[in-house]
Motif scaffolding. Sequence first.
Motif, PDB file in Angstrom:
ATOM      1  N   UNK A 121      -2.439 -17.333  12.474  1.00 33.61           N
ATOM      2  CA  UNK A 121      -1.909 -16.155  11.414  1.00 33.61           C
ATOM      3  C   UNK A 121      -1.294 -15.030  12.051  1.00 33.61           C
ATOM      4  N   UNK A 122      -0.348 -14.716  11.607  1.00 33.24           N
ATOM      5  CA  UNK A 122       0.515 -13.212  12.109  1.00 33.24           C
ATOM      6  C   UNK A 122       1.165 -12.500  11.156  1.00 33.24           C
ATOM      7  N   UNK A 123       1.582 -11.111  11.444  1.00 32.89           N
ATOM      8  CA  UNK A 123       2.125 -10.445  10.737  1.00 32.89           C
ATOM      9  C   UNK A 123       3.575 -10.422  10.762  1.00 32.89           C
ATOM     10  N   UNK A 124       4.416 -10.406   9.970  1.00 37.28           N
ATOM     11  CA  UNK A 124       5.949 -10.561  10.168  1.00 37.28           C
ATOM     12  C   UNK A 124       6.310  -9.080   9.957  1.00 37.28           C
ATOM     13  N   UNK A 125       6.417  -8.331  11.404  1.00 37.17           N
ATOM     14  CA  UNK A 125       6.657  -7.077  11.201  1.00 37.17           C
ATOM     15  C   UNK A 125       8.119  -6.480  10.825  1.00 37.17           C
ATOM     16  N   UNK A 126       9.180  -7.412  10.983  1.00 37.10           N
ATOM     17  CA  UNK A 126      10.712  -7.052  10.593  1.00 37.10           C
ATOM     18  C   UNK A 126      10.396  -6.926   9.046  1.00 37.10           C
ATOM     19  N   UNK A 127       9.884  -7.770   8.346  1.00 35.38           N
ATOM     20  CA  UNK A 127       9.846  -7.925   7.069  1.00 35.38           C
ATOM     21  C   UNK A 127       9.000  -6.696   6.439  1.00 35.38           C
ATOM     22  N   UNK A 128       7.884  -6.337   7.162  1.00 38.76           N
ATOM     23  CA  UNK A 128       6.906  -5.384   6.487  1.00 38.76           C
ATOM     24  C   UNK A 128       7.849  -4.253   6.504  1.00 38.76           C
ATOM     25  N   UNK A 129       8.846  -3.758   7.779  1.00 38.11           N
ATOM     26  CA  UNK A 129       9.498  -2.715   7.702  1.00 38.11           C
ATOM     27  C   UNK A 129      10.518  -2.564   6.512  1.00 38.11           C
ATOM     28  N   UNK A 130      11.053  -3.543   6.608  1.00 40.76           N
ATOM     29  CA  UNK A 130      12.325  -3.737   5.476  1.00 40.76           C
ATOM     30  C   UNK A 130      11.555  -3.701   4.015  1.00 40.76           C
ATOM     31  N   UNK A 131      10.417  -4.066   3.920  1.00 36.44           N
ATOM     32  CA  UNK A 131       9.832  -4.230   2.459  1.00 36.44           C
ATOM     33  C   UNK A 131       9.309  -2.743   2.340  1.00 36.44           C
ATOM     34  N   UNK A 132       8.798  -2.052   3.496  1.00 32.78           N
ATOM     35  CA  UNK A 132       8.230  -0.856   2.898  1.00 32.78           C
ATOM     36  C   UNK A 132       9.310   0.144   2.669  1.00 32.78           C
ATOM     37  N   UNK A 133      10.609  -0.062   3.103  1.00 32.14           N
ATOM     38  CA  UNK A 133      11.644   0.691   2.713  1.00 32.14           C
ATOM     39  C   UNK A 133      11.879   0.495   1.511  1.00 32.14           C
ATOM     40  N   UNK A 178       0.920  -1.215  -0.042  1.00 39.80           N
ATOM     41  CA  UNK A 178       0.009  -0.155   0.016  1.00 39.80           C
ATOM     42  C   UNK A 178       0.780   1.283   0.064  1.00 39.80           C
ATOM     43  N   UNK A 179       0.224   2.558  -0.305  1.00 36.40           N
ATOM     44  CA  UNK A 179       1.182   3.511  -0.388  1.00 36.40           C
ATOM     45  C   UNK A 179       1.687   3.889   1.073  1.00 36.40           C
ATOM     46  N   UNK A 180       0.882   3.461   2.148  1.00 34.59           N
ATOM     47  CA  UNK A 180       1.377   3.710   3.403  1.00 34.59           C
ATOM     48  C   UNK A 180       2.262   2.559   3.955  1.00 34.59           C
ATOM     49  N   UNK A 181       2.554   1.528   3.263  1.00 38.10           N
ATOM     50  CA  UNK A 181       3.530   0.434   3.695  1.00 38.10           C
ATOM     51  C   UNK A 181       3.002  -0.752   3.239  1.00 38.10           C
ATOM     52  N   UNK A 182       3.960  -1.840   3.539  1.00 38.48           N
ATOM     53  CA  UNK A 182       3.820  -3.308   3.017  1.00 38.48           C
ATOM     54  C   UNK A 182       3.274  -3.988   4.565  1.00 38.48           C
ATOM     55  N   UNK A 183       2.349  -4.800   4.333  1.00 36.82           N
ATOM     56  CA  UNK A 183       1.968  -5.855   5.013  1.00 36.82           C
ATOM     57  C   UNK A 183       2.272  -7.120   4.590  1.00 36.82           C
ATOM     58  N   UNK A 184       2.779  -7.832   5.599  1.00 33.67           N
ATOM     59  CA  UNK A 184       3.033  -9.491   5.463  1.00 33.67           C
ATOM     60  C   UNK A 184       2.328 -10.118   6.347  1.00 33.67           C
ATOM     61  N   UNK A 185       1.205 -11.181   5.966  1.00 33.78           N
ATOM     62  CA  UNK A 185       0.662 -11.946   6.920  1.00 33.78           C
ATOM     63  C   UNK A 185       1.189 -13.412   6.544  1.00 33.78           C
ATOM     64  N   UNK A 186       1.268 -14.265   7.397  1.00 32.54           N
ATOM     65  CA  UNK A 186       1.709 -15.553   7.519  1.00 32.54           C
ATOM     66  C   UNK A 186       0.737 -16.571   8.258  1.00 32.54           C
ATOM     67  N   UNK A 187       0.455 -17.432   7.207  1.00 33.61           N
ATOM     68  CA  UNK A 187      -0.282 -18.776   7.724  1.00 33.61           C
ATOM     69  C   UNK A 187       0.379 -19.961   7.833  1.00 33.61           C
ATOM     70  N   UNK A 188      -0.221 -21.002   8.791  1.00 28.73           N
ATOM     71  CA  UNK A 188       0.259 -22.274   8.546  1.00 28.73           C
ATOM     72  C   UNK A 188       1.493 -22.276   9.328  1.00 28.73           C
ATOM     73  N   UNK A 189       2.118 -21.510   9.552  1.00 28.11           N
ATOM     74  CA  UNK A 189       3.567 -21.604  10.247  1.00 28.11           C
ATOM     75  C   UNK A 189       3.564 -21.583  11.993  1.00 28.11           C
TER      76      UNK A 189
END
Lengths: 788, 161, 260
Positions: C204-216, C188-199
């Motif tokens: 289900x959870x958000x992988x916040x480190x990846x979101x920060x890195x991918x938003x940049x 999204x314009x305001x950032x990237x969200x990454x959600x993980x299922x099965x693991x």
Amino acid sequence: MPKDSGIGASSKRREDVRFLTGAGQYTDDINIHGQAYVHFLRSSIAHGRLNGVDTSTAETMPGVVRIFTGSDFEGVGGLPCGWQVTDRHGEPMQEPAHPVLAQGKVRHVGDPIAAIIADSPSQAIDAAEAIVVDLEELPAVVDMKEAVKNGATKVHDDLTSNLCYDWGFVEENKDAVGEAFEQAAHVTTLELVNQRLVANPMEPRVAIGNYNRANDESTLYTTSQNPHVIRLLMGAFVLGIPEHKLRVVAPDVGGGFGTKIFHYAEEAFCTFAARQINRAVKWTCSRSEAFMSDAHGRDHVTKIELALDADNNFTAIRTDTLANMGAYLSTFAPSVPTWLHGTLMAGNYKTPLIYVNVKAVFTNTVAVDAYRGAGRPEATFQLERLIDKTARELGVDPIALRRQNFITKFPYATPVAVEYDTGDYVATMDKLEQIADLSGFEARRKKSEADGQLRGLGINCYIEACGIAPSALVGQLGARAGLYDAATVRVNATGTISVMVGAHSHGQGHETSFPQVVAEMLGIDEGMIDIVHGDSSKIPFGMGTYGSRSIAVCGSAMVRATEKIITKAKKIASHLLEASEADIELKDGQFNVIGTDKSCAWGDVTLAAYVPHNYPLEEIEPGLEETAFYDPSNFTYPAGAYACEVEVDPATGKVTIERFSAADDFGNVINPMIVSGQVHGGIGQGIGQALLEHGIYDENGQLLSGSYMDYAMPRASDVPFFEVDHSCQTPCTHNPLGVKGCGEAGAIGTPPAVVNAVIDALHSGGHTHVTHIDMPVSPSRVWSAING
Amino acid sequence: MTTITMTVNGQLSSREVEGRTLLVDFLRNGLNLTGTHVGCDTSQCGACTVHVNGRAVKSCTMFAAEADGSCVQTIEGQSNVDGSLNVIQQAFQDNHGLQCGFCTPGMVMAAAELLKNNPKPSEADIRHHLEGNICRCTGYHNIVKSIMAASGQNFSAIAAE
Amino acid sequence: MYNFEFVKPLSVADAVSALSDDGAQALGGGQTLIPTMKQRLASPDILVSLANIVEMRGVKHFSGNVTIGGATTHEAVAAADAFAGLTTLAGNIGDPAVRNRGTIGGSLANNDPAACYPAAALATGATITTNSRDIAADDYFQGMFTTALEEGEIITSVTMPIPEASNYQKFDQPASRFALVGVFVAKYAEGVRVAVTGASEDGVFRWSEAEVALSANFSADAIANLSLDASGMIKDLHGSKEYRANLVKVLTGRAVGLAS
């Protein structure tokens, strides 16, 4: 030109029409007026002392007809084992009792404790929930290595240990094999697991027992590969019903793969209970219940060693195997790791010395018995993985190493008791190299590498002993039955024919291929001939279908019976044509007097046999019906070479089968279309074993993969199109059709090819520390091996 | 018990059912349409596949009451009006797309839905579409080939690629 | 299976009323519930089918959002082609027959830790609308098989902001064909969200480190040096904790590369 009928024609299957229109008649499609339904209350624990079963509340519940427990079967026989193995010291195997319903102890999850008969299936299940079982949990014996240690908990208290037998083969060769290893220039060793599989024919088992008070006759409808065997075992050993008062019917059966050979408790129960309550009793197994009540397959843990001389000739093979029997001995269980496994350990190679040791072990798991290939896949997997590992250690080409050691002169007597009559392993390997386009492999590998994938090529050869079996020989080996087969050819007055055969067709297409043989012999249209199978009241006798035996053994009986028909028909024709019998030939359905234009038609002769107005009654009887029993003089030995190409995704460990090719020698082929289909199916199951399937228990004896949610069945997307060829044909020398059998080849030849390919792929990616991965070669196992 | 009514293979059928009566039991036991099979209890094998209002469903994972008022097609209704095999059925026979026959009704019904929506499916389309139909006999080779043939495609050319 | 009374209301209001009875349970497509009932692990007295509630079906677009009725089947969602990641996800749940019956509301209400839809809902920051309120996806998922839904509450629709780019990568559990791991990436314009299922053992959870890195830096390289703690991952016969942690990273990278 391909033929359009008779032997060698790809005749379309006539049975397909009923299956494609929903008109098949499987056991669960049969309902008998007034039938009741049985539900089995099964143990939820692997091992426990059964102190009591209180059915008092359950008996008062709606619809309940009667509840049976183990005590109701105290005067009844247990389920018999059809094979006795003699151990290395000359002692018979330990053979525990196997009651129809548990007595004293439960020994695996799924062991039946009580049987509830009610007016509806759900009423029976409701009542089962009201039964109070007093069960004292005991430690579960699951791991085979633990089970054979001194002081291990015993599955059967009345046996001396959990060891069923310690088998050495050939025991006299043991020391010589040891010496050969001491003198070897190179020795390769491999430890591996041939994992437990669940056969999973798509039709779950069903049994319906019925009893007719008027004539004291019991009938069992069951999902069986061999109704006569069930009649014999159940009638004579379990229930004490004489054969002339017991009919066993196996109608359309939705796949077997070995697991429907055996005599099961539920069959005996329904037959027994129907007589007790004077009402038909039906049992339909659910898939979840099948996982804990169908006999499983494989489950071997093996160490195998190969000795070679300085020129890379194989000099000796030595193996040590633990074979899981499960909690009880299923019908043919003892034979699988011994006579169906040890005798095949020579494979396609002229290894002069072989010693096989097998320790069969009781554990608190579901019984293990024959599953497609039965012993031969285990032998082939060990040997062919080992040869691949050897080639890698020696730095030689795995195909060249195989070719160098191929048996090339036939007949060939192996050091493990069997004599291969014919074969041409060079020819099948040559054919394989061609159909698998091995010369194009390196280019394909480069393309895969460009996509970030590791590509591997795996080769495998196999030999199997089919056409089971010469009765005298298997009798010496411990079989408690003969393994011949029978056929009756009944020619009707108008010339149509019913052939009653002891083989049972549950996917193999006998209703199409068997008439092709008779049609060829008589020169009449296939459509005039029908096969009758699966009903003990209609067929003289039969040992059923397994071990790729149907056409080789029962087909041979059918040929013999048809030859008798021809002999008699010629006699009748010679009378009608007023010629000498020696001058009569049967050609294209016509009886001709050789050298003349005199002839009469097939129908003229058959009519005369049943309307004997002008008939030599003083010389021959009216009618035209002949029966033959055929007992083979040797096994048949189909063989072949398989190639698998895989791509491995190094990031996830996922293995994709990119190409699969099979060059088989089945001797003569009756219906090439059906034979190819059998190979396809075997390859599919082999890929299932190699990559997906695993019957896995936890340390408490709970089956973790007890449904399709966790037991991974191969799907359409797991396999590619297969390239199969059976044009290399060295006919069997000792049966009249020259056939060898094709049902199990794919399941035997495929797993090592797949695993060899995966190892090859990993080595190409530099992961040379990976020398073996146990099956199933799942993504997580591959990834762990790469990163381990 | 409630009474439900549905059109099955063109015929209006009414029966009394319990809430828990599955569509497959209604077909097999109520209407004696035993061509629809039950091969598992976790909704994976697809032997029970039928069409409800033109869509493939697993009749073991649908209550009969959910199909009240629907049009249901089963394997018994697939042949041509003269009783001959339809194009898909004939392709399965011609290409040896079945062995024991137990999964076959579900395969034919799944194939019919695929070809209705995708008349020229690729090999990958077919394999993906059969995700919920398990066959233990054929290794799928001749099933995929049959569906290609039923869609008028040249299997040999595709397999050779 | 235990017997029950089957009712099929035609409106949300009637369904809510039916569900207020003791022992009543909602039935979506039934693709999970019916097998569970066969094992006698669920035993409703009354089963309230939501399949006939017309207002709960369909896919609508509205000012950058897509709203999916709770009783909309996976097949209908796939056919609507709202945005790439969602179309791929819906078109690969189970198999065609399951997709013809199973519904988004049923999947989200059950919140199986290996189900696909929770990843899409969480990655898009969806709003779960029930008969009584709106719930943000970040508040909705509360662990395996646990959600913010109250007894008798029905998911009437799910609204997802349409991402600029998205992708869903599912690695099949080989038997069930649920996700062994599934990763949904939404940009999204305001950032990237990454959600993980099965693991994860927490669902289900958000992988916040990846979101920060991918938003940049929205490229697979951005997460190359990240590693995921394996300690909370699921371990079963299909894969270890470490294997699942590896898959999360691999699939996230692939989803980023393929996002459209």
